[in-house]
Structures are given as C-alpha cells and as structure tokens.
Motif scaffolding. Structure first.
Motif, mmCIF file in Angstrom:
data_model
loop_
_atom_site.group_PDB
_atom_site.id
_atom_site.type_symbol
_atom_site.label_atom_id
_atom_site.label_comp_id
_atom_site.label_asym_id
_atom_site.label_seq_id
_atom_site.Cartn_x
_atom_site.Cartn_y
_atom_site.Cartn_z
ATOM 1 N N TYR A 198 0.618 -1.435 -0.194
ATOM 2 C CA TYR A 198 0.023 -0.036 0.105
ATOM 3 C C TYR A 198 0.856 1.341 0.057
ATOM 4 C CZ TYR A 198 -2.854 -3.729 1.966
ATOM 5 O OH TYR A 198 -3.428 -4.984 2.217
ATOM 6 N N GLN A 202 1.143 4.592 -2.612
ATOM 7 C CA GLN A 202 0.593 5.908 -2.228
ATOM 8 C C GLN A 202 1.715 6.968 -2.395
ATOM 9 O OE1 GLN A 202 -0.593 4.900 1.728
ATOM 10 N NE2 GLN A 202 -2.438 3.701 1.013
ATOM 11 N N THR A 233 -7.543 -1.119 -1.316
ATOM 12 C CA THR A 233 -7.809 -0.146 -0.091
ATOM 13 C C THR A 233 -9.387 0.396 -0.077
ATOM 14 O OG1 THR A 233 -6.383 1.286 -1.121
ATOM 15 C CG2 THR A 233 -5.398 0.171 0.773
ATOM 16 N N ASP A 234 -9.594 0.847 -1.271
ATOM 17 C CA ASP A 234 -11.069 1.294 -1.365
ATOM 18 C C ASP A 234 -11.907 0.194 -0.942
ATOM 19 O OD1 ASP A 234 -10.888 3.825 -2.118
ATOM 20 O OD2 ASP A 234 -11.290 3.507 -4.177
ATOM 21 N N GLN A 238 -10.533 2.596 3.493
ATOM 22 C CA GLN A 238 -9.118 3.497 3.514
ATOM 23 C C GLN A 238 -8.989 3.749 5.167
ATOM 24 O OE1 GLN A 238 -6.900 4.018 1.219
ATOM 25 N NE2 GLN A 238 -8.125 3.580 -0.533
ATOM 26 N N ASN A 241 -7.520 0.300 6.650
ATOM 27 C CA ASN A 241 -6.293 -0.062 6.143
ATOM 28 C C ASN A 241 -5.291 1.020 6.830
ATOM 29 O OD1 ASN A 241 -3.931 0.650 3.846
ATOM 30 N ND2 ASN A 241 -4.515 -1.326 4.073
ATOM 31 N N TYR A 242 -5.779 2.308 7.047
ATOM 32 C CA TYR A 242 -4.892 3.368 7.674
ATOM 33 C C TYR A 242 -4.480 3.021 9.122
ATOM 34 C CZ TYR A 242 -3.107 7.832 9.289
ATOM 35 O OH TYR A 242 -2.560 8.983 10.057
ATOM 36 N N GLN A 264 -2.963 8.949 2.500
ATOM 37 C CA GLN A 264 -4.140 8.296 2.810
ATOM 38 C C GLN A 264 -4.735 9.054 3.852
ATOM 39 O OE1 GLN A 264 -3.211 4.347 4.408
ATOM 40 N NE2 GLN A 264 -4.856 3.730 3.516
ATOM 41 N N LEU A 267 -7.167 11.219 2.632
ATOM 42 C CA LEU A 267 -8.519 10.702 2.214
ATOM 43 C C LEU A 267 -9.367 10.295 3.353
ATOM 44 C CD1 LEU A 267 -7.166 7.760 -0.090
ATOM 45 C CD2 LEU A 267 -8.736 9.977 -0.681
ATOM 46 N N GLY A 274 -13.813 4.905 0.688
ATOM 47 C CA GLY A 274 -13.649 4.059 -0.381
ATOM 48 C C GLY A 274 -15.256 3.549 -0.683
ATOM 49 N N GLY A 280 -13.664 7.119 -2.609
ATOM 50 C CA GLY A 280 -12.289 6.757 -1.730
ATOM 51 C C GLY A 280 -11.238 7.356 -2.898
#
Ligand code: NAD
Length: 393
Positions: A198, A202, A233-234, A238, A241-242, A264, A267, A274, A280
C-alpha cells in the motif's frame, strides 16, 4: 479430536460467529457467547440462513448444514460455559476488555484449557499478563471470513509454552485450516509484510510519478496481483487500512518504514473511505464500471523500464521482499510460513521470499540500497538478511 472437549467462542460478531461455524463443522460441540442479550442466538440464526443458501446452491448437504448448527449452543453469559478444551475470544479490539475476559475465563476453566485471542494487533504477551498461567495464552488470528479463509496465524507471546502452540496448530490443521507460526511482532506476518504494497503505491502517486488507475493496472497486469493497491484499499476501507498501518508504526516506535502517508491520511480526514462511502481514491457514485478511470498504458510502459526509484512495481516488490526477509532474519517466522501466509492471507501470486529468490536477493539488495540513497531517512533500510547469505537456497 473428541478428547479436546467443547470449544467456546466469546464474541458472536463477524469473526466469532465464523470461528464458531468452523469449529462446529469440524465436529466440536461449541458454545457461542456474547455479552449482548440475544446476540449469540441472532448470530446462529444468520448462520442457519447462510448455510441454507449454500444447501440450495448444492454446495453442501442438508445434513452437513444441520449437523454444524446443531452443535452450536448460544449463550449470553460466561457463567454458562462448560469445561472446554479451547476458548477463543473475538470481542472488540480493546486490550482492557480482552485482559478482563481472559482472566475471568482462566478462573473457571481447568489449567489445560488453551486460551486464544483473535486479536489482529495487540501484543499477545500483554493480553496474557492478566492470566495467572500465561503459558496457555496464544493468538489464533483467523482471516475474514473464517469459514472461507484457510490461513490462521498461530501467534506466540513471550510466555506461551510450546506444547499449547503445537496443540493449537495441529487443531487448526484438523479444522481444515493452514496454520503458520509467528512471534507477537507488530502486525504478525500478513499485516506486517503487506505494508509496502500500500505504502509504495501511495508514495508513487504523492511523488507525481503516476496516477492511481495506472499504478493499479501495473500491479494487476504486470505483477499478477488480483487487485491493485488503490482498488483494494477502497474495498477494505481507507480508514481500516490506515488504522492497521498506523498501529504497526506506533508499535514499532515510529519506525519510518511504516510511517503513514499524507495521501491516505487526507483521504481518511475527508471521509473518502472507499466503496462504503461512495468515494475513496476512486468514485463509486456512477453506474458500475464507470468508477475507475482509464490507465495510461504508455506511462505504464515507460515506468516499467525506468530506474528502480520510478518503477512502481519494482520498487514495491523490492520492499515486500525486504520486509519478508527482515521478519525471517529477526527470527519472527520461517521463510516457508511467510510465503504461505502472504499467498493465503492476501492472495499474493507468489510468496515474497520465493519472489525475492527469483529476482535474486543481491539484486533486491541493490534496489533497496538505491531507494535508500534516493530517499534517505530510514524508510528504505536494507535488511541484513538480504546479503548475509542466510536465505540463499
Ligand atoms: N473483522 C475482521 O476482519 C477481523 C479479522 C481478524 C481479526 N479480527 C479481530 O477479531 C476481534 C473481533 O472482531 P469482529 O470484527 O468480529 O468484531 P464485532 O464487533 O463484529 O464483534 C464483537 C462482538 O463481541 C461482543 N462483545 C463485546 N464485549 C463482550 C464481552 N465482554 N463478552 C462477550 N461478548 C462481547 C459484541 O457484542 C460483538 O457481538 C477483534 O479483536 C478484531 O481485531 C477482526
């Protein structure tokens, strides 16, 4: 199997209900407990309906479905637990809650009962602190959804005894799962080794080298990954995952290798989480198929033959291999288990150690060193395991 006795699963949410189904399908009597009155019964009702659909589709037999759900007894309180061979907790990711729960279970269960936590990010030794005999506490990290995902990370804390780990791993095999072993290192195997998948993508976008659709295309078409990092990740969310990345970063004392990206963070702050929020990295508001912009195939071609700093896939593979090699080098997991975990847990087309050997560990080491020179600051620190010969075949 019968000598194990009943299995208890505490927490009847997404993971607990799935784990209870797996244990029951393997033939164990299961008690499924949830603190919320009626929640365990509701989970069992949902499971019945889902298994009925599978019967209608001809995927399992009626008797198999009925036998599985008949073995599960829902309960609203830990006081209803019989003596069990294994208790797995799948309550929310809250250290205090898990500690309180396991110490309460330890008081009433015989000393031979394995006490397992399905935590995805907490340190097993810390979870075990509240239990008077912490040698029986270990992690059984199932993946979502447990009935379909074969991988289980069997995680040992500093105090876990080998006999319990061996027993738990053998049990997972008997349940039709593929166990891999690892220490309680932040992120365990999968959530640790996957970080560069990821993060590098990014960063490539942050650096203005390529747009997300082109990067995703390169990963799918050139890398053999089922999904690119942005569409994946969408799908995951997000924010989710973050949070996983930030947790690994926190737990490693802010190791720059895992530092979250501005890309990220923005976002998440903007609520662009997402698919679940309709927007996302890509937009999902329009009709299906219209969401993802076209990749720039000319750009993809140019990037693939660029120096490593400007090659999104080459750069990510170098860092995935570096991360996997480092985990093995530090003795957290075996090379075989790392490869199995990444293939089964996140569907990588090849295990990263195998991939690294194919590319050549010396070449990977020179790529990581070139990245370290181009972007100093510790993020691209080469693992000593790339060059010390310990992973050569
Ligand atoms: N969801 C995933 O994809 C996933 C994957 C792997 C691991 N995990 C981990 O599994 C655990 C559970 O996650 P989830 O997604 O199933 O959560 P969830 O919110 O779906 O379910 C948690 C359940 O625990 C119940 N609960 C809360 N306190 C309780 C208590 N004291 N006693 C009994 N039940 C209680 C809640 O009522 C709820 O039904 C977490 O540690 C999570 O990190 C989640």
């Amino acid at each position: 199997m019968s000598e194990l006795g009943p299995v208890a699963v505490v927490g009847a949410g997404t993971m607990g209900a799935g784990i209870a189904q797996v244990a029951a399908a393997a033939g164990h009597p299961v008690v499924l407990v949830d603190a919320l009155t009626g929640a365990a019964q509701a989970a069992l009702d949902r499971m019945r309906a889902a298994l009925d659909r599978r019967v209608d589709q001809g995927r399992i037999s009626r008797s198999e479905a009925t036998a599985t759900t008949d073995r599960i007894r829902p309960a609203d309180s830990l006081a209803d637990l019989p003596e069990c061979g294994l208790v797995i907790e799948a309550v929310p990711e809250d250290l205090g809650l898990k500690q309180r729960l396991l110490s309460e279970v330890a008081e009433t269960q015989p000393p031979t009962t394995i006490l397992a936590t399905n935590t995805s990010s907490l340190d097993i030794s810390t979870v075990a602190e509240a239990v008077p005999d912490p040698e029986r506490v270990l992690g059984l990290h199932f993946f979502n959804p447990p009935p379909l995902m074969r991988l289980v990370e069997v995680v040992h804390g500093e105090t876990t005894a080998e006999a319990y780990l061996a027993h738990a791993a053998a049990l997972m095999t008997a349940w039709g799962k593929t166990p891999v072993r690892c220490t309680s290192t932040p992120g365990f195997i999968v959530n640790r080794v996957a970080r560069p998948f990821y993060g590098e993508a990014q960063r490539v976008v942050e650096e203005g080298l390529a747009d997300p659709a082109t990067v995703d295309w390169i990963f799918r078409e050139r890398g053999g990954f089922r999904m690119g990092p942005f569409e994946l990740t969408d799908l995951i969310g997000q924010d989710v995952n973050y949070a996983v990345g930030a947790s690994v970063w926190e737990q490693t004392g802010h190791d720059p290798r895992y530092a979250p990206t501005e890309f990220q963070r923005r976002l998440v702050e903007a609520g662009r989480l997402g698919r679940k929020t309709g927007q996302g990295v890509f937009s999902y508001a329009a009709e299906p198929g219209a969401a993802v912009p076209e990749p720039d195939l000319g750009l993809a071609e140019r990037l693939s033959s660029s120096p490593i700093e400007a090659d999104p896939l080459g750069r990510t593979l170098a860092m995935l291999v570096n991360e996997a090699v480092d985990l093995v080098h530090r003795g957290e997991a075996s090379a075989d288990d790392v490869d199995i975990a990444m293939r089964l847990g996140v569907n990588y087309p090849k295990g990263p150690i195998e991939w690294g050997r194919e590319i050549g560990l010396d070449l990977v080491a020179s790529h990581v060193a070139a990245l370290d020179r181009a972007f100093p600051g510790g993020r691209y620190r080469p693992s000593p395991g790339l060059t010390d010969g310990s992973l050569d075949e």
